[in-house]
Write a protein that holds these residues in place. Sequence first.
Motif, PDB file in Angstrom:
ATOM      1  N   ILE A  43     -37.776  12.490 -11.901  1.00 23.26           N
ATOM      2  CA  ILE A  43     -36.378  12.794 -10.542  1.00 23.26           C
ATOM      3  C   ILE A  43     -35.226  14.205 -11.445  1.00 23.26           C
ATOM      4  CG2 ILE A  43     -34.882  12.913  -9.099  1.00 23.26           C
ATOM      5  CD1 ILE A  43     -36.694  11.254  -8.022  1.00 23.26           C
ATOM      6  N   SER A  44     -35.693  15.521 -11.796  1.00 21.53           N
ATOM      7  CA  SER A  44     -34.336  15.811 -11.896  1.00 21.53           C
ATOM      8  C   SER A  44     -33.016  15.995 -11.172  1.00 21.53           C
ATOM      9  CB  SER A  44     -34.795  17.275 -12.750  1.00 21.53           C
ATOM     10  OG  SER A  44     -33.672  18.142 -12.770  1.00 21.53           O
ATOM     11  N   PHE A  45     -32.208  15.170 -10.968  1.00 21.76           N
ATOM     12  CA  PHE A  45     -31.139  15.573 -10.277  1.00 21.76           C
ATOM     13  C   PHE A  45     -30.735  17.154 -10.022  1.00 21.76           C
ATOM     14  CE2 PHE A  45     -31.252  10.878 -10.523  1.00 21.76           C
ATOM     15  CZ  PHE A  45     -31.372  10.395  -8.876  1.00 21.76           C
ATOM     16  N   LYS A  46     -30.216  17.905 -11.531  1.00 25.30           N
ATOM     17  CA  LYS A  46     -29.593  18.381 -11.726  1.00 25.30           C
ATOM     18  C   LYS A  46     -30.631  19.685 -10.804  1.00 25.30           C
ATOM     19  CE  LYS A  46     -26.955  22.161 -13.606  1.00 25.30           C
ATOM     20  NZ  LYS A  46     -25.794  21.417 -13.422  1.00 25.30           N
ATOM     21  N   ASN A  47     -31.931  19.477 -10.937  1.00 22.31           N
ATOM     22  CA  ASN A  47     -32.816  20.783  -9.555  1.00 22.31           C
ATOM     23  C   ASN A  47     -32.165  20.280  -8.274  1.00 22.31           C
ATOM     24  OD1 ASN A  47     -34.033  21.999 -12.056  1.00 22.31           O
ATOM     25  ND2 ASN A  47     -35.952  20.846 -12.294  1.00 22.31           N
ATOM     26  N   ALA A  48     -33.341  19.115  -8.300  1.00 20.79           N
ATOM     27  CA  ALA A  48     -32.686  18.095  -6.740  1.00 20.79           C
ATOM     28  C   ALA A  48     -31.167  18.940  -6.075  1.00 20.79           C
ATOM     29  CB  ALA A  48     -33.069  16.829  -6.544  1.00 20.79           C
ATOM     30  N   LEU A  49     -30.005  18.619  -6.549  1.00 19.91           N
ATOM     31  CA  LEU A  49     -28.921  18.943  -5.894  1.00 19.91           C
ATOM     32  C   LEU A  49     -28.137  20.163  -6.686  1.00 19.91           C
ATOM     33  CD1 LEU A  49     -27.139  14.762  -7.183  1.00 19.91           C
ATOM     34  CD2 LEU A  49     -28.529  15.650  -5.062  1.00 19.91           C
ATOM     35  N   ARG A  82     -10.021  26.998   4.981  1.00 19.85           N
ATOM     36  CA  ARG A  82     -11.575  26.846   4.413  1.00 19.85           C
ATOM     37  C   ARG A  82     -11.931  26.305   2.841  1.00 19.85           C
ATOM     38  NH1 ARG A  82     -13.735  33.162   3.058  1.00 19.85           N
ATOM     39  NH2 ARG A  82     -15.792  32.616   2.676  1.00 19.85           N
ATOM     40  N   ASN A  83     -11.206  26.034   2.034  1.00 21.46           N
ATOM     41  CA  ASN A  83     -11.602  24.995   1.152  1.00 21.46           C
ATOM     42  C   ASN A  83     -12.322  23.787   1.215  1.00 21.46           C
ATOM     43  OD1 ASN A  83     -12.539  25.046  -1.436  1.00 21.46           O
ATOM     44  ND2 ASN A  83      -9.970  23.282  -1.664  1.00 21.46           N
ATOM     45  N   ALA A  84     -11.519  23.269   2.388  1.00 19.35           N
ATOM     46  CA  ALA A  84     -11.982  21.929   2.695  1.00 19.35           C
ATOM     47  C   ALA A  84     -13.407  21.581   3.229  1.00 19.35           C
ATOM     48  CB  ALA A  84     -10.838  21.188   3.760  1.00 19.35           C
ATOM     49  N   LEU A  85     -13.290  23.345   4.381  1.00 18.38           N
ATOM     50  CA  LEU A  85     -14.021  23.172   5.361  1.00 18.38           C
ATOM     51  C   LEU A  85     -15.495  23.622   4.088  1.00 18.38           C
ATOM     52  CD1 LEU A  85     -13.246  25.939   8.336  1.00 18.38           C
ATOM     53  CD2 LEU A  85     -14.505  22.557   7.908  1.00 18.38           C
ATOM     54  N   GLU A  86     -15.742  23.988   3.460  1.00 22.91           N
ATOM     55  CA  GLU A  86     -16.543  24.196   1.754  1.00 22.91           C
ATOM     56  C   GLU A  86     -16.945  23.163   1.823  1.00 22.91           C
ATOM     57  OE1 GLU A  86     -14.977  27.284   0.023  1.00 22.91           O
ATOM     58  OE2 GLU A  86     -15.771  29.229   1.912  1.00 22.91           O
ATOM     59  N   PHE A  87     -15.641  21.963   1.090  1.00 26.51           N
ATOM     60  CA  PHE A  87     -15.722  20.942   0.653  1.00 26.51           C
ATOM     61  C   PHE A  87     -16.985  20.122   1.552  1.00 26.51           C
ATOM     62  CE2 PHE A  87     -15.044  16.184  -0.053  1.00 26.51           C
ATOM     63  CZ  PHE A  87     -14.387  16.619  -1.714  1.00 26.51           C
ATOM     64  N   GLN A  88     -16.445  19.741   2.373  1.00 28.46           N
ATOM     65  CA  GLN A  88     -17.152  18.860   3.490  1.00 28.46           C
ATOM     66  C   GLN A  88     -18.868  19.885   3.468  1.00 28.46           C
ATOM     67  OE1 GLN A  88     -16.369  16.482   5.514  1.00 28.46           O
ATOM     68  NE2 GLN A  88     -18.153  15.921   5.207  1.00 28.46           N
ATOM     69  N   SER A  89     -18.909  20.981   3.280  1.00 31.42           N
ATOM     70  CA  SER A  89     -20.499  21.674   3.217  1.00 31.42           C
ATOM     71  C   SER A  89     -21.505  21.208   2.426  1.00 31.42           C
ATOM     72  CB  SER A  89     -20.567  23.099   3.653  1.00 31.42           C
ATOM     73  OG  SER A  89     -19.504  23.676   4.178  1.00 31.42           O
ATOM     74  N   LEU A 123     -25.287  17.044   0.071  1.00 29.26           N
ATOM     75  CA  LEU A 123     -25.208  16.045  -1.025  1.00 29.26           C
ATOM     76  C   LEU A 123     -25.823  14.789  -0.234  1.00 29.26           C
ATOM     77  CD1 LEU A 123     -22.542  16.991  -3.755  1.00 29.26           C
ATOM     78  CD2 LEU A 123     -25.100  16.683  -3.968  1.00 29.26           C
ATOM     79  N   ASN A 124     -25.618  14.510   1.088  1.00 27.32           N
ATOM     80  CA  ASN A 124     -25.778  13.367   1.281  1.00 27.32           C
ATOM     81  C   ASN A 124     -26.734  13.465   2.077  1.00 27.32           C
ATOM     82  OD1 ASN A 124     -25.006  10.871   2.090  1.00 27.32           O
ATOM     83  ND2 ASN A 124     -24.066  11.743   4.390  1.00 27.32           N
TER      84      ASN A 124
END
Length: 133
Positions: free
Chosen positions: A4-10, A107-114, A119-120
Amino acid sequence: MASISFKNALGIHPDALMVRSKRSEILANNIANADTPNFKARDLDFKGIMRGEYEKRDRMSLDRTHSNHIPAEAITTESALKYRMPTQPAVDGNTVETDIEQAQYARNALEFQSSFTFLNSKFKGLSKALRSE
């Protein structure tokens, strides 16, 4: 079995989380200094960082204390900091506009959460794939 390539997956999301975290610190610092005379509001060039524009500049090599240590280098975010141009400059020279800073912070907080949510879900999918569900 293929690895699994994490770079490609994430994708860019792990890097985006780090940059958004640093940006929240900078925006919070701007808000905290809203009443400081001559304080200049700053912000990160998020798009520039994500495009890799700062990777070729301002790299610092980390010293190795033993020849068996893995070489490493770090990118300084200081070069990506830009001064914000105020729409209504203050008489005391402060360029922080609290409403703009708070909007950018939210806005930054929303984008962080997205990115975090993305990722989750990716990790949940990878976990299921590893368990062959």
